[in-house]
Design a protein around this motif. Structure first.
Motif, mmCIF file in Angstrom:
data_model
loop_
_atom_site.group_PDB
_atom_site.id
_atom_site.type_symbol
_atom_site.label_atom_id
_atom_site.label_comp_id
_atom_site.label_asym_id
_atom_site.label_seq_id
_atom_site.Cartn_x
_atom_site.Cartn_y
_atom_site.Cartn_z
ATOM 1 N N GLU A 192 0.730 -1.019 -0.006
ATOM 2 C CA GLU A 192 0.070 -0.070 0.156
ATOM 3 C C GLU A 192 0.985 1.172 0.016
ATOM 4 N N LEU A 193 2.018 1.235 0.918
ATOM 5 C CA LEU A 193 2.704 2.584 1.105
ATOM 6 C C LEU A 193 3.262 3.005 -0.307
ATOM 7 N N PRO A 194 4.098 1.974 -1.041
ATOM 8 C CA PRO A 194 4.812 2.431 -2.245
ATOM 9 C C PRO A 194 3.454 2.987 -3.155
ATOM 10 N N THR B 46 2.175 -4.136 -12.049
ATOM 11 C CA THR B 46 3.103 -5.027 -12.630
ATOM 12 C C THR B 46 4.495 -4.282 -12.262
ATOM 13 N N HIS B 47 4.493 -3.161 -12.200
ATOM 14 C CA HIS B 47 5.811 -2.416 -12.313
ATOM 15 C C HIS B 47 6.564 -3.019 -10.784
ATOM 16 N N PHE B 48 5.651 -3.202 -9.765
ATOM 17 C CA PHE B 48 5.967 -3.735 -8.572
ATOM 18 C C PHE B 48 6.669 -5.170 -8.620
ATOM 19 N N GLY B 49 6.350 -5.767 -9.576
ATOM 20 C CA GLY B 49 6.841 -7.222 -9.602
ATOM 21 C C GLY B 49 6.023 -7.910 -8.634
ATOM 22 N N GLY B 50 6.347 -9.340 -8.840
ATOM 23 C CA GLY B 50 5.710 -10.125 -7.916
ATOM 24 C C GLY B 50 5.812 -10.370 -6.550
ATOM 25 N N PHE C 171 17.694 -7.947 -5.478
ATOM 26 C CA PHE C 171 18.433 -9.097 -5.761
ATOM 27 C C PHE C 171 18.272 -10.108 -4.484
ATOM 28 N N SER C 172 17.553 -9.743 -3.338
ATOM 29 C CA SER C 172 17.613 -10.511 -2.157
ATOM 30 C C SER C 172 16.012 -10.876 -2.287
ATOM 31 N N LYS C 173 15.898 -12.222 -2.102
ATOM 32 C CA LYS C 173 14.724 -12.847 -2.250
ATOM 33 C C LYS C 173 13.625 -12.447 -0.787
ATOM 34 N N LYS C 174 14.211 -12.248 0.191
ATOM 35 C CA LYS C 174 13.588 -11.858 1.523
ATOM 36 C C LYS C 174 12.864 -10.427 1.353
ATOM 37 N N ASN C 175 13.874 -9.531 1.258
ATOM 38 C CA ASN C 175 13.274 -8.070 1.368
ATOM 39 C C ASN C 175 13.286 -7.325 -0.059
ATOM 40 N N SER C 176 12.836 -7.984 -1.121
ATOM 41 C CA SER C 176 12.832 -7.339 -2.373
ATOM 42 C C SER C 176 11.758 -6.423 -2.125
ATOM 43 N N TRP C 177 10.957 -6.478 -1.440
ATOM 44 C CA TRP C 177 9.736 -5.358 -1.526
ATOM 45 C C TRP C 177 10.239 -3.895 -1.152
ATOM 46 N N LEU C 178 11.776 -4.157 -0.327
ATOM 47 C CA LEU C 178 12.128 -2.413 -0.071
ATOM 48 C C LEU C 178 12.488 -1.790 -1.637
ATOM 49 N N ALA C 179 12.601 -2.612 -2.554
ATOM 50 C CA ALA C 179 12.923 -1.853 -3.871
ATOM 51 C C ALA C 179 11.713 -1.219 -4.389
ATOM 52 N N ARG C 180 10.559 -1.179 -4.110
ATOM 53 C CA ARG C 180 9.096 -0.941 -4.242
ATOM 54 C C ARG C 180 9.199 0.787 -4.193
ATOM 55 N N TYR C 181 10.051 1.134 -3.179
ATOM 56 C CA TYR C 181 9.921 2.685 -2.891
ATOM 57 C C TYR C 181 10.582 3.476 -4.150
ATOM 58 N N PRO C 182 11.976 3.467 -4.551
ATOM 59 C CA PRO C 182 12.572 3.899 -5.432
ATOM 60 C C PRO C 182 11.709 3.684 -7.004
#
Lengths: 276, 284, 205, 198
Positions: free
Chosen positions: C4-6, C199-203, D80-91
Motif C-alpha cells: 500500500e505505502l509504495p 505490474t511495475h512492483f513485480g511479484g 536481488f535479495s529474495k526476502k526483502n525485495s519489497w524494499l525496492a518498491r519505493y524507488p
C-alpha cells in the motif's frame, strides 16, 4: 489570451489556474471519469463484450489445422519483460497463451512455447501446466513443451528459428512486445509454410507482422484480445471507458470539420486558446 | 514437361541460400561507395524551413541541441549533426549548447566540436556540452525549466555558473532554436509535450528514418518546424549548404540497396504465386 | 503494508506533477523541481542495477564453468570500461578512444545486420497473401522509389506522388493511431497512478 | 590501409560481428560478449557521472537532503535479495510516479487535442476528405465494444486500408534506415580502414 483575462493578470491577481490549459485539464478529467466509471460498472457485474477479433478466431483454426497435419504449434509471448513500459504487451501475450494452451490440450495438438525473458519463462510453464490440468491431459505436457532459449535477443531468435524449422511447425503464434528479431521468426515459419498469427503494440514492428503473418492484431487490439480471452473485468471496463472517449473525439471531429466546411473556425480557436 | 522444369526452376528460386541474398545486398551497396554516381536529390520543404531558420540566427542567439540517440542508430542520424554544425560554424556570435538524454549522447556531441574550433569558436564562450542525464522525460522537463539547476556541472567537469555562454540562458525560453536528434524514446513526443507545448520555442527534430512517418502529424500541426529524415535529411541539408558530406556520398548506395530489396520483393512474390498455382493445379 | 505505502508514494508524486502543469503555484513548481532531481538520481542508480543484473548472471556462469571465456570477456570489458570512465572521466581522450573504436562501430554493426534480415525476409516472407499485405507492400514500394532517386528516373516529378502519399493517407492513419494509442496510454497511466495496475512492483506479497 | 590502431579495432570488431551472418561461431560470440560488456560499462560510467554531479557535489555544498534519493537508489539493489525485495518498491514508486505524472500532464494537449484540431478542416478538397475520413476511420477501427457492422463496419474498413498505407510508409523508411546503418559500417571498414573510399 484575450484582453479580459490579461487585465486580471496585469492587475496583479495572478490566476491560480492556467487559463490556456483548461481544455487539456478537462480532457484528462473526462478520460479519468469514463475509464473509472467503466471499471466500476464492469466490477459490479455488467462486463462489456468485445467485438469479433479475426486474429483471435484464427488461433482456433490454426491449432485445428496443426492437429490434422499432426505437426506442432509454436507460441512466443514476445521478448519483453513484466516491469518496463512493454509489460502490458507481455501480459496480453500471457493471457492469450492461456487460450492457446487450453485449445491445444482440447485438440491434443503438440504445443511448443519458447521464451527469451527469464522472469516470464516460469510463468508460461505454470500457465500451460494449469491449462493441461484443467483439460485432464496433464500427461500430454512434456519437459520440452516450454523452453527458455537465451536472454540475448538474437541468440534467442537464432535458436527459435532452429526449432521452428526442425519441428516444421504448422502454426506460429507471436503475441507480445517484439523488436527486430520478429523478422527472423516470421521468415523461418514462412519457409515451413506455417499459418502465422502476429500481434504487437510496438508500431515500428507491426508493418512486418502485417507483411508476413496471415492474421495480425493491430496495436491495442491485442489488449482487447487478451482481456476478452480472460474476461478480466477491470481491463474490459477500462476498454469500454476508452471507447466512450474515442466516440467523443469522433463527434468533436465531425462537428469541427462541418463548422470548418461552413467557414467558421470556432472550434479550432477554442482548442488553440485553451488546449495548451 | 515444361511446367515441371519451370516449376523446378521456380522452386529452386525459392530455396536460394540466405547467405547468397546477403552477399548480393552487401556487394551492390558497397560498389557505389567506391565508385559513387550522383543522382538528382529534391530538397523537402521541412529541410528548407530548418535551413532558413538557422540562416536567420543573429549574433547573441543560442541554439540547443539534444542528442537522444544510441551508437547503434548513429550512422542514420549523425551526418545531420555534422551538416547543421557546419552551418552554425559560419554564423558568428551564435552559441550552441548540447545535452543528451541517452548515455551515448554527449559522446557524439564531442565528435563535432572540431568543426566549431576550426571556425575559431571556443569552448565556454561559443559552445558548451552539458552532458547526460538519466530519467528521460522528467530530466527533459528539468532542463527546460532551469538549465543551470539541472546541470550544475557540464560534461567536462566545469561549474556551469562559470561558463560565459550559459549566463545568457536560464530556461528553454532563452533558446532561439531547439533541435532534437532522436533514435527512439525519449524522442519528439516527449520534447513536444514537456518543452514545445510549455515554452513555445521553435522545435525541429532530426530523427532516424523509420520514425518519420509516425511523427509527421506533429509537423503538419505546426508543433514541429522541421523534421530531418535520417541520412537523406543530411544529404538534403548538404545540398543547401553547398558542401557534399556523408549524406550525399551514401545516397547512391541507398539507391542500389533499395533496388535489390524491391527486386527481392517482386521475385519472392512472383515465385510464391507461381508455385502455389502449380501446386494447386497438381492437387486438383 | 508492503504494497500500500509504495502505491501511495506513486500516487502523490504523480498527482503533484500533474497539478504543477495546471496550477500556477510557485510552491508546486519548486516541489516539482525537487521531485525531478530525485528522479534523475534514482534513475541513475537504476541504470547501475540493470548492469548489476548482467554481472550476477555472468559471474554465476564463470563459477559454474559455463562458457567461462565469453563470460569473463564480458566481465572484464564491463569493469574495464566502467573503471576507465570513472577514473579518468568520460570526456578523457583515452575513454573516447575505446568508445569510438569499439563500442560505436560494434553497436552499429549489431543493428546494421537487420538490413540483411530484411533483405532475406523480402525475398521469402513478405508475400501479399491477403489484401492488407498487398496494400502495405504496394505503398511501401511507391514510397521507397520516392525515398531514393529511383522515382525521379521514372517520372520527373515523381517526388510529388510519394510526398502526397506521405502527407495525406499516411498522415491520416498515423494521426488516427496516435489519438487512439494516446487515449490508451492515458488509461494505462491512470490505472498505474491509482494502483489498480501494479505490474511495475513485480511479484511477491 | 590505415595505420591508426583505432581504425583496425573498429573494422575487425565489425567483421567479427558480421561473421554471424555466415554462421554462428566463437569469434562472433567473443565480439558480442565484448560489446555487451563495454556497453554496460559505459552505462555505469555515465550513471556514476550523474550521481556525482547531481547528488554528491551538491551535497558537499550543503544540500544534505539529496542523501535521501541516494538511499532510495541503493534500495533498488534489494531486488536481488529474495526476502526483502519489497524494499525496492519505493524507488520504483518514485520513478514510475514521475513517468506516469509526466505522461498524464503532457499527452492530452499534444497528442489528443492538437491532433483533433488537425482534422477540423474544410472538406472541400480530396486531400482534406481523405485526411478527415482516414482519422475518423482509424478511431472507429479501434472501438472494441462495437461490432464492425453497417456504418461502423464501413468506417472501420476505411480506417484499416488507410492504416495499411501508414504501415507501408513505416516499412519503406525502416528499409532506408537499416541500409544507412550498414553503409555506416562500410564507411568504417572500406573507408577508414582499407582506404578504398575516396
Amino acid at each position: 489570451m484575450d484582453s479580459r483575462w490579461r487585465q486580471i493578470r496585469e492587475k496583479g491577481g495572478s490566476m491560480v489556474l492556467y487559463v490556456e490549459r483548461l481544455l487539456s485539464l478537462a480532457t484528462l478529467l473526462l478520460i479519468s471519469f469514463f475509464v473509472f466509471w467503466g471499471i466500476f460498472t464492469a466490477k459490479r457485474g455488467n462486463v462489456p463484450k468485445i467485438r469479433r477479433i479475426p486474429g483471435l478466431e484464427a488461433i482456433t483454426e490454426a491449432i485445428g489445422r496443426a492437429t490434422e497435419l499432426g505437426k506442432a504449434v509454436h507460441f512466443n509471448p514476445g521478448i519483453g519483460d513484466l516491469t518496463s513500459e512493454v509489460a502490458p504487451q507481455t501480459l496480453a501475450g500471457l493471457d492469450i497463451l492461456t487460450y492457446v494452451a487450453q485449445t491445444c490440450a482440447n485438440y491434443g495438438a503438440e504445443l511448443i512455447v519458447t521464451n527469451r525473458n527469464a522472469v516470464v519463462h516460469p510463468i508460461t510453464e505454470e500457465i500451460v501446466r494449469q491449462a493441461y490440468a484443467n483439460q485432464g491431459v496433464i500427461d500430454l505436457m512434456k519437459p520440452e513443451t516450454v523452453r527458455f532459449l537465451s536472454d540475448e535477443q538474437f541468440a534467442y531468435a537464432a535458436s527459435a528459428m532452429g526449432i521452428i524449422q526442425r519441428e516444421r511447425v504448422a502454426a506460429n503464434i507471436m503475441i507480445g512486445a517484439y523488436y527486430a528479431e520478429a523478422l527472423l521468426l516470421a521468415e523461418a515459419a514462412a519457409q515451413v509454410g506455417a499459418i502465422q498469427i502476429g500481434a504487437t503494440a510496438r508500431m515500428y514492428q507491426l508493418p512486418f507482422f502485417v507483411a508476413t503473418c496471415d492474421y495480425t492484431l493491430l496495436g491495442d487490439e491485442m489488449y482487447a484480445g487478451g482481456a476478452a480471452v480472460t474476461g478480466d473485468a477491470v481491463r474490459l471496463g477500462s476498454i469500454l471507458g476508452q471507447d466512450y472517449v474515442k466516440i467523443v473525439c469522433i463527434v468533436l471531429g465531425i462537428i469541427g470539420a462541418l463548422s470548418a466546411t461552413l467557414g467558421s473556425t470556432w472550434l479550432n480557436d477554442l482548442f488553440a486558446r485553451f488546449g495548451n | 514437361m515444361a511446367a515441371e522444369t519451370k516449376g523446378g526452376f521456380v522452386e529452386k528460386l525459392q530455396h536460394v541460400d540466405r547467405r547468397i541474398l546477403y552477399l548480393v545486398l552487401a556487394v551492390l551497396v558497397a560498389i557505389p561507395l567506391i565508385w559513387p554516381f550522383t543522382l538528382p536529390l529534391q530538397v523537402s520543404p521541412a529541410v528548407y524551413s530548418l535551413y532558413d531558420h538557422v540562416e536567420s540566427l543573429k549574433s547573441g542567439d543560442v541554439v540547443l541541441m539534444s542528442f537522444d540517440y544510441s551508437a547503434g542508430g548513429a550512422p542514420d542520424i549523425h551526418p545531420q549533426v555534422e551538416a547543421i554544425v557546419r552551418h552554425l560554424a559560419k554564423k558568428d556570435g551564435v552559441g550552441l549548447v548540447t545535452v543528451g538524454f541517452f548515455p551515448d549522447g554527449p559522446m557524439f556531441a564531442e565528435k563535432v566540436f572540431w568543426i566549431l574550433e576550426e571556425a575559431g569558436k571556443t569552448y565556454g564562450e561559443d559552445f558548451v556540452n552539458l552532458g547526460y542525464r538519466a530519467g528521460g522525460e522528467g530530466a527533459i522537463a528539468m532542463l527546460a525549466s532551469d538549465v543551470k539547476a539541472a546541470f550544475q556541472t557540464d560534461f567536462r567537469g566545469n561549474d556551469t555558473s562559470s561558463l560565459p555562454l550559459l549566463q545568457k540562458v536560464k530556461s528553454a525560453r532563452d533558446f532561439s532554436l531547439i533541435i532534437e536528434f532522436a533514435g527512439g524514446s525519449p524522442g519528439p513526443p516527449e520534447w513536444i509535450r514537456q518543452v514545445q507545448a510549455v515554452y513555445r520555442v521553435p522545435l525541429a527534430v532530426g530523427i532516424s528514418t523509420s520514425m518519420v512517418p509516425a511523427n509527421m502529424p506533429f509537423l503538419e500541426s505546426g508543433q514541429l518546424i522541421s523534421i530531418l529524415s535520417g541520412l537523406r535529411g543530411a544529404a538534403e541539408y548538404e545540398v543547401l549548404l553547398g558542401e557534399a558530406g556523408k549524406g550525399s556520398a551514401a545516397m547512391s548506395s541507398q539507391t542500389l540497396g533499395h533496388l535489390v530489396i524491391m527486386v527481392f520483393l517482386i521475385v519472392g512474390n512472383v515465385s510464391y504465386f507461381l508455385t502455389r498455382k502449380n501446386s494447386s493445379r497438381r492437387i486438383s | 503494508m508492503r504494497r500500500e505505502l509504495p502505491s501511495v508514494v506513486l500516487f502523490v508524486v504523480g498527482l503533484l506533477l500533474i497539478l504543477e502543469r495546471f496550477l500556477n503555484v510557485g510552491l508546486l513548481a519548486e516541489v516539482g523541481q525537487e521531485i525531478r532531481t530525485w528522479g534523475i538520481i534514482v534513475a541513475a542508480f537504476a541504470v547501475a542495477v540493470a548492469s548489476m543484473n548482467l554481472i550476477v548472471v555472468h559471474v554465476r556462469n564463470v563459477r559454474q564453468h559455463k562458457n567461462v571465456v565469453y563470460s569473463l570477456t564480458l566481465l572484464l570489458a564491463l569493469v574495464g570500461m566502467a573503471g576507465l570512465g570513472i577514473a579518468t572521466g568520460t570526456d578523457s581522450s583515452g575513454y573516447k578512444f575505446w568508445y569510438n573504436s569499439l563500442l560505436s562501430p560494434m553497436s552499429s554493426a549489431m543493428f546494421a545486420m537487420l538490413a540483411f534480415y530484411i533483405a532475406s525476409a523480402a525475398y521469402r516472407a513478405f508475400i501479399a497473401k491477403n489484401a492488407e499485405a498487398a496494400v502495405l507492400l504496394i505503398s511501401a514500394v511507391l514510397l521507397m522509389l520516392g525515398n531514393v532517386a529511383l522515382g525521379e528516373m521514372i517520372h520527373p516529378n515523381y517526388g510529388a506522388v510519394s510526398s502526397w502519399i506521405m502527407n495525406v493517407p499516411n498522415l491520416a492513419g498515423q494521426r488516427g493511431m496516435m489519438i487512439a494509442s494516446a487515449i490508451g496510454a492515458v488509461a494505462t497511466s491512470l490505472r498505474v497512478l491509482v494502483g489498480i495496475d501494479r505490474t511495475h512492483f513485480g511479484g511477491g506479497e | 590501409m590505415s595505420t591508426n590502431v583505432g581504425d583496425w579495432l573498429a573494422a575487425l570488431s565489425i567483421l567479427a560481428l558480421y561473421s554471424f551472418l555466415y554462421k554462428e561461431n566463437p569469434v562472433y560470440r567473443f565480439a558480442e560478449h565484448l560489446f555487451v560488456g563495454i556497453s554496460a560499462g559505459h552505462a555505469i560510467a555515465m550513471a556514476y557521472g550523474n550521481v556525482r554531479d547531481v547528488a554528491v557535489k551538491p551535497m558537499l555544498d550543503g544540500r544534505w537532503v539529496l542523501a535521501f534519493p541516494c538511499l532510495l537508489g541503493i534500495l533498488l539493489f534489494a531486488r536481488f535479495s529474495k526476502k526483502n525485495s519489497w524494499l525496492a518498491r519505493y524507488p520504483v514508486a518514485l520513478i514510475t510516479g514521475i513517468g506516469t505524472g509526466m505522461a498524464l500532464r503532457g499527452i492530452p494537449s499534444s497528442q489528443i487535442l492538437a491532433q483533433l484540431n488537425g482534422i477540423f478542416i474544410p472538406l472541400t478538397n480530396i486531400s482534406n476528405i481523405i485526411l478527415f475520413f482516414g482519422v475518423i476511420g482509424a478511431l472507429v477501427y479501434f472501438l472494441f465494444t462495437k461490432e464492425h457492422k453497417g456504418i461502423v463496419g464501413g468506417f472501420a474498413s476505411v480506417g484499416k486500408w488507410i492504416m495499411m498505407v501508414s504501415f507501408g510508409a513505416t516499412f519503406g523508411t525502416t528499409v532506408f534506415e537499416r541500409l544507412s546503418l550498414f553503409i555506416g559500417t562500410l564507411n568504417t571498414v572500406l573507408g577508414d580502414w582499407l582506404g578504398i573510399i575516396k
